[in-house]
Design a protein around this motif. Structure first.
Motif, short mmCIF file in Angstrom:
data_model
loop_
_atom_site.label_atom_id
_atom_site.label_comp_id
_atom_site.label_asym_id
_atom_site.label_seq_id
_atom_site.Cartn_x
_atom_site.Cartn_y
_atom_site.Cartn_z
N THR A 122 -27.01 -31.97 88.05
CA THR A 122 -28.05 -32.99 87.84
C THR A 122 -29.04 -32.90 88.99
N SER A 123 -30.01 -33.79 88.98
CA SER A 123 -30.90 -33.91 90.14
C SER A 123 -31.22 -35.38 90.33
N TYR A 124 -31.57 -35.75 91.53
CA TYR A 124 -31.78 -37.17 91.85
C TYR A 124 -32.73 -37.27 93.04
N ARG A 125 -33.13 -38.52 93.29
CA ARG A 125 -34.12 -38.77 94.35
C ARG A 125 -33.44 -39.23 95.63
N SER A 126 -33.81 -38.62 96.72
CA SER A 126 -33.20 -39.06 97.99
C SER A 126 -34.19 -39.93 98.78
N GLY A 127 -33.66 -40.72 99.67
CA GLY A 127 -34.49 -41.53 100.59
C GLY A 127 -35.61 -42.27 99.89
N VAL A 128 -35.30 -43.07 98.86
CA VAL A 128 -36.36 -43.64 98.01
C VAL A 128 -37.26 -44.65 98.73
N GLY A 129 -36.83 -45.16 99.88
CA GLY A 129 -37.68 -46.09 100.63
C GLY A 129 -38.86 -45.39 101.27
N VAL A 130 -38.64 -44.19 101.79
CA VAL A 130 -39.73 -43.52 102.51
C VAL A 130 -40.10 -42.12 102.03
N GLN A 131 -39.22 -41.46 101.24
CA GLN A 131 -39.63 -40.11 100.82
C GLN A 131 -39.43 -39.78 99.34
N GLY A 132 -38.29 -39.98 98.74
CA GLY A 132 -38.13 -39.80 97.30
C GLY A 132 -38.14 -38.36 96.80
N ALA A 133 -37.86 -37.38 97.70
CA ALA A 133 -37.86 -35.97 97.27
C ALA A 133 -36.69 -35.72 96.31
N LEU A 134 -36.86 -34.64 95.50
CA LEU A 134 -35.85 -34.32 94.48
C LEU A 134 -34.79 -33.40 95.07
N GLN A 135 -33.52 -33.76 94.85
CA GLN A 135 -32.44 -32.86 95.24
C GLN A 135 -31.70 -32.42 93.98
N THR A 136 -31.57 -31.11 93.80
CA THR A 136 -30.85 -30.56 92.65
C THR A 136 -29.44 -30.21 93.11
#
Ligand SMILES: Nc1nc(=O)c2ncn([C@@H]3O[C@H](COP(=O)(O)OP(=O)(O)O[C@H]4O[C@H](CO)[C@@H](O)[C@H](O)[C@H]4O)[C@@H](O)[C@H]3O)c2[nH]1
Ligand SMILES: [Mg+2]
Length: 229
Positions: free
Chosen positions: A131-145
């Protein structure tokens, strides 16, 4: 890894890794802004060694964790006292992971990271994209696969430990040790993405590797509650 000195904090010049900026917008008629960091997307890989039924972790010094252990008062001093704040405070246990900073597929990046950090040569067909998801949604929100792969001792062709100036220690944990880790009251020195990976593994894969699993099923069928360790 724990030989740490000359720690000091300075303003950020132009960085290839993080770009701070302000994001401005109007929502429901109200003008707002949010201060953000642009960072690379990334991959993370569960590496499970089926020869010895252990999960492969990477252990490394994370400046971000270390910094957050320093009191606000001590952050202001010109140098950080490493006898008060030893390197061990910043050492994290994580899944193998890497940033996507090359023009390659996520599968190729994942394959490289498994080799560089853990020392295992994995064919692309052995890497399963989960799957993939969003990291650090408060300040960055980059995608991690996120990938899963099974390896054997015979696939360990290199030492691992990272490339260039990376200092990574490869650590193995058994399934009971993983269970203990996710049930710990914390603080667990791992990112939530790693804990998600562990829960995913325990939920979807662990049973087939548990030595006592057959015994467990047999006992359950008899109506007994058996806790597998
Ligand atoms: N000098 C310097 N300054 C930096 O600020 C700086 N920042 C990075 N680097 C260099 O970039 C490379 C980063 O290593 P990886 O590609 O293995 O990526 P990870 O650090 O493992 O991060 C992944 O995994 C994490 C855990 O899941 C997630 O949280 C992240 O989102 C995810 O990207 C290293 O070669 C390091 O040396 C810097 N080098
Ligand atoms: Mg990494």
């Amino acid at each position: 890894m724990e030989d740490l000195k000359d720690v000091f904090i300075s303003p950020l010049p132009d960085s290839p890794y993080v770009k701070p900026f302000r994001f401005n917008y109007t929502q429901n008629g109200k003008q707002k802004s949010w201060d953000l960091l642009e960072v690379h997307d990334s991959v993370a890989i569960i590496v499970f060694n089926i020869t010895r039924k252990v999960m492969v972790f990477v252990k490394q010094f994370r400046p971000a964790i270390y910094y957050n252990c320093i009191s606000p008062e001590d952050r202001k001093s010109t140098t950080i006292d490493t006898s008060k704040y030893p390197a061990s405070l910043g050492i994290a246990l994580e899944m193998c992971a890497g940033i996507i900073d090359k023009d390659k597929s996520v599968e190729h990046i994942a394959q490289e990271e498994v080799l560089e950090e853990c020392g295992y040569s994995v064919p692309l067909s052995g890497l399963h994209r989960i799957t993939s998801y969003r990291s650090g949604v408060g300040v960055q929100g980059a995608l991690q696969t996120f990938f899963y792969c099974e390896v054997t001792d015979a696939m360990k062709t290199e030492q691992g430990g990272g490339v260039d100036d990376e200092l990574i220690e490869v650590v193995e944990k058994t399934i009971p040790e993983i269970e203990e880790m996710v049930n710990s009251p914390g603080p667990i020195p791992s990112p939530p993405s790693c804990l998600f990976a562990l829960m995913w593994f325990l939920y979807n894969k662990a049973d087939k590797f548990r030595k006592t699993y057959e015994h467990h099923c047999a006992e359950c069928k008899k109506g007994k509650m058996v806790f597998v360790k």
